[in-house]
Structures are given as C-alpha cells and as structure tokens.
Design a protein around this motif. Structure first.
Motif: not given
Ligand code: FE2
Length: 218
Positions: A116, A118, A183
């Motif tokens: 994912h 952010h 990550h």
């Molecule tokens: Fe994360």
C-alpha cells in the motif's frame, strides 16, 4: 570483461532517488513501556480498524493526541523539521509539519500488511515498540513501474537494480519515508506479537492551524 576502451570523464547522475530515514530513539524504554501498556488496554476494548492489515489489529488513528505518544510525536517532527527538511531543502520558514494521524499495528503470528501507499499526506513512518526475530520485515517496492519491463541479468543487485528492499524491525527504531513509496509488511513468523506505531505527516502554512484533508490506505 569488455576489451573496448572506456570513454573518459563519464559522469553518473542519480535521478529521482527515494530517501528513507532511520534512527534509533535513545532513552525510550520508559516511553516504549507506557505506549505498550496503553495499547494493551485499548486493544482489549476496541476492535480496531480495517486497512492494509491481514489478521493483525489496527488501532484507532488518533494516537497523536494521546499523552503516552507525545514523546514519539515530538521525535518524529524533530526529524522532519531537521533531517528531512535539510536534505530536501524544504521551506520551513513559511510551512510547518504536523502529524495528522498516528496508529498502532499489533501483528500476532502470521499477521501481515499487503502492499500500500499512504495517499493524502507527504511523509509516513513507523516506530517499533516490540518485535522478535522474524517478526516481519518492512519491504519497500520500487515505485517506478516501468523499470520492471526488462531486467538484464546481473551479478548482484545494487541500489540501481534492486526492486524490493527489506528491513527487519528493530525495537526503538524510527523509520520515515515518502508517503508515495509502496511498502508492505511480511508475515510475523515469531511467537511474539509485532507492535509498531505508524503515522502520517502533512504540511500547512505556519500559524494557520489547517492542512489538507486526509484519506487513503495504510
Ligand atoms: Fe504503511
């Protein structure tokens, strides 16, 4: 080895590097203990959130407002305002940084987090409160999708050619990275819960008290 004479005065320019900052927080044992105690009590009464976590518990994401997490919050902002800002030549005269959300992950055996990013923030990071060996590495993925189209055979991987970089968790280590860097967290193969605190950092004009709205996966 090539027998062709090499050209002279060759320069290499490193374009579009992806910085990841790491430091070990010193004298944090008492702070670690207080954060862990708070999270144990919270986990007993709060079912948590569903984000990138598989099997693990994801706390509510307002820990930056909790007393026990203020020392960590200050360390994160100090790293942003000093180390990150100086490397990236950020305008800290007119803009300040603050933590918009902070949450904890409690990954028991076999729990992990899928790949994912952010969205909606600038920097993200993680701090390790508790981890054993094989507790699940933090794996950064090359964000440049095009480089995977053709990978020539190499004798070994170097920073120009590797496409995943893995970091084992280390207690009291703080890691900060660009929020756009993909990550994941590998499965916890130990019998000890892996407990980590993550956060998102945004910027705003100094003194304004407002910042961009937040959203997205984490
Ligand atoms: Fe994360």
């Amino acid at each position: 080895m090539s027998t062709i004479a090499p050209p002279r005065n060759v320069q290499v320019h490193d374009l579009f590097p992806s910085p990841v900052w790491m430091t070990e927080l010193e004298d944090f044992d008492d702070h670690n203990r207080r954060m862990l105690e708070y999270l144990e009590e919270l986990r007993a009464r709060d079912q948590g959130l569903k984000r990138s976590n598989v099997l693990g518990w994801h706390s509510p994401d307002n820990l930056q407002t909790v007393d026990e997490f203020q020392p960590l919050r200050r360390e994160v902002l100090a790293l942003i305002e000093n180390d990150v800002s100086s490397l990236l030549r950020l305008d800290t005269d007119r803009y300040e940084y603050h933590i918009d959300s902070m949450w904890a992950m409690h990954n028991g055996k076999h729990a992990y987090n899928f790949v994912h990013r952010h969205p909606g923030c600038i920097y993200s990071g993680v701090y390790y409160l508790q981890c054993a060996e094989n507790a699940g590495s933090l794996n950064f993925h090359d964000p440049r999708a095009d480089v995977r189209m053709l990978r020539p055979p190499a004798l070994e991987e170097v920073s120009y050619t590797y496409h995943i970089v893995r970091y084992a968790p280390v207690r009291s280590r703080l890691v900060v990275f660009p929020a756009w860097l993909p990550h994941d967290v590998g499965p916890n193969l130990s019998d000890t819960a892996r407990v980590a605190v993550s956060f998102n950092v945004v910027h705003r004009p100094r003194g304004s008290g407002t910042s961009a709205p937040q959203s997205g996966m984490r």
